[in-house]
Motif scaffolding. Structure first.
Motif, PDB file in Angstrom:
ATOM      1  N   UNK A  41      -7.568  -1.344  -0.549  1.00 49.18           N
ATOM      2  CA  UNK A  41      -6.246  -0.899  -0.976  1.00 49.18           C
ATOM      3  C   UNK A  41      -5.519  -0.192   0.162  1.00 49.18           C
ATOM      4  N   UNK A  42      -6.221   0.692   0.846  1.00 44.48           N
ATOM      5  CA  UNK A  42      -5.612   1.399   1.977  1.00 44.48           C
ATOM      6  C   UNK A  42      -5.211   0.434   3.083  1.00 44.48           C
ATOM      7  N   UNK A  43      -6.066  -0.560   3.336  1.00 41.45           N
ATOM      8  CA  UNK A  43      -5.767  -1.542   4.382  1.00 41.45           C
ATOM      9  C   UNK A  43      -4.519  -2.353   4.049  1.00 41.45           C
ATOM     10  N   UNK A  44      -4.228  -2.493   2.756  1.00 45.12           N
ATOM     11  CA  UNK A  44      -3.041  -3.235   2.318  1.00 45.12           C
ATOM     12  C   UNK A  44      -1.835  -2.313   2.132  1.00 45.12           C
ATOM     13  N   UNK A  45      -1.956  -1.051   2.594  1.00 42.55           N
ATOM     14  CA  UNK A  45      -0.883  -0.067   2.436  1.00 42.55           C
ATOM     15  C   UNK A  45      -0.528   0.175   0.976  1.00 42.55           C
ATOM     16  N   UNK A  46      -1.540   0.076   0.110  1.00 41.50           N
ATOM     17  CA  UNK A  46      -1.327   0.321  -1.308  1.00 41.50           C
ATOM     18  C   UNK A  46      -1.697   1.740  -1.685  1.00 41.50           C
ATOM     19  N   UNK A  47      -1.457   2.067  -2.942  1.00 40.05           N
ATOM     20  CA  UNK A  47      -1.809   3.398  -3.447  1.00 40.05           C
ATOM     21  C   UNK A  47      -3.171   3.354  -4.125  1.00 40.05           C
TER      22      UNK A  47
END
Length: 317
Positions: A177-183
């Motif tokens: 999720x972090x790698x995809x710039x998600x929350x």
């Protein structure tokens, strides 16, 4: 949720330091499970009113519990609680109580919600569109890949990914999720002022708190105990709109969260590979509200609809 819960709730929810301190003080002296304390405080509409003995109209069972709370509470508890809240604020840790407007809306709806949560980072209104991804700590390579792909694609659809910051499936979901710039939000089984467990995820936890949030229902100095993790699963299920179980044995905490999701009236998704290999999953697969996922696109389609405000939906699920 108890039909009597809203009977005395005022129009304005308390969020003052005094109200928050009163919630902590009452919780500390709880004669029973904390969620019962949350229920009577919410029904009263004010923790300070309870401390002053102003119980008001309340269901008989709740009134008895409220009276026990009042008998146990001391004025010194309030002072200590105020100091704790202020000390935590200085460390960037915020308190949200069941009386606060910004207490997570999904969590507010479950019967066994905690009286308070501590927060490091930021919860946003969009986080009501949240899905929990859970599974075993001893995950297979394929399981980690499935969790990562699901998390990544949910993030791309602006769905917040919840998980428990444990090894295995949780780590894969948070990291992707972090790698995809998600929350992403980590719901942990310890206090926010103790070194994060497991040790190898401390850096990950720091990144989550900076880009999303870490949430704990425990006192800030509480160590990670085995008894805490089932309680953590209650909060994770409560904060989510649904739970996806990727891999989990019959003794896994993820299986417990599957049960909790159904108790909470949430949607439960079981990967087909899990249903084929685990008897408990095979039994759960026949229950209402459970969907067996044969390919990731299936779960993504349903989850995106599930996490869309009802007025924006054009298709029935």
């Amino acid at each position: 949720m108890d039909s009597n819960m809203h009977s005395n709730k005022g129009a304005t929810m308390g969020s003052s330091l005094a109200e928050q301190a009163a919630v902590l003080a009452l919780t500390r002296v709880s004669p029973g499970e904390w969620y019962k304390t949350a229920t009577v405080i919410y029904e009263a509409g004010s923790a300070t009113a309870l401390l002053e003995g102003r119980i008001g109209l309340m269901a008989d069972e709740h009134r008895l519990y409220a009276e026990q709370l009042v008998e146990r509470a001391e004025s010194t508890d309030i002072t200590a609680a105020e100091h704790l809240i202020e000390r935590m604020a200085q460390q960037g840790i915020k308190l949200l109580t069941v009386l606060d407007d910004d207490y997570p809306s999904n969590l507010q709806l479950i019967y066994n919600r905690p009286p308070f949560i501590w927060l490091k980072g930021e919860l946003r209104p969009q986080d009501f569109r949240a899905i929990a991804i859970v599974g075993t700590r001893q995950a297979s390579d394929e399981g980690r890949k499935r969790a990562a792909r699901l998390a990544r694609e949910l993030a791309m659809e602006r769905v917040t990914v919840l998980s428990g910051l444990a090894r295995g499936i949780d780590t894969a979901a948070h990291t992707a999720t972090l790698a995809a710039d998600g929350r992403t939000v980590g719901v942990i089984g310890q206090g926010l002022c103790t070194p994060l467990y497991p040790k190898e995820n401390r850096g990950l936890g720091t990144e989550i708190s900076e880009k999303g949030a870490l949430v704990s229902q425990f006192w800030p100095d509480a160590p990670p105990r085995s008894m805490n993790f089932p309680m953590r699963n209650v909060v994770m299920s409560g904060m989510a709109m649904g739970t996806v179980v990727v891999e989990a044995s019959a003794t896994s905490g993820a299986k417990m969260q599957a049960r909790l999701a159904l108790e909470h009236g949430k949607r439960l998704f079981l990967l087909e590979s899990l249903v084929r290999t685990q008897e408990w999953a095979k039994r759960y697969a026949t229950r209402p509200g459970v969907r067996v996922v044969r390919q990731l696109d299936d779960v993504l389609d349903v989850l995106v609809k599930l996490a869309t405000p009802p007025e924006q939906l054009t298709l029935k699920m």
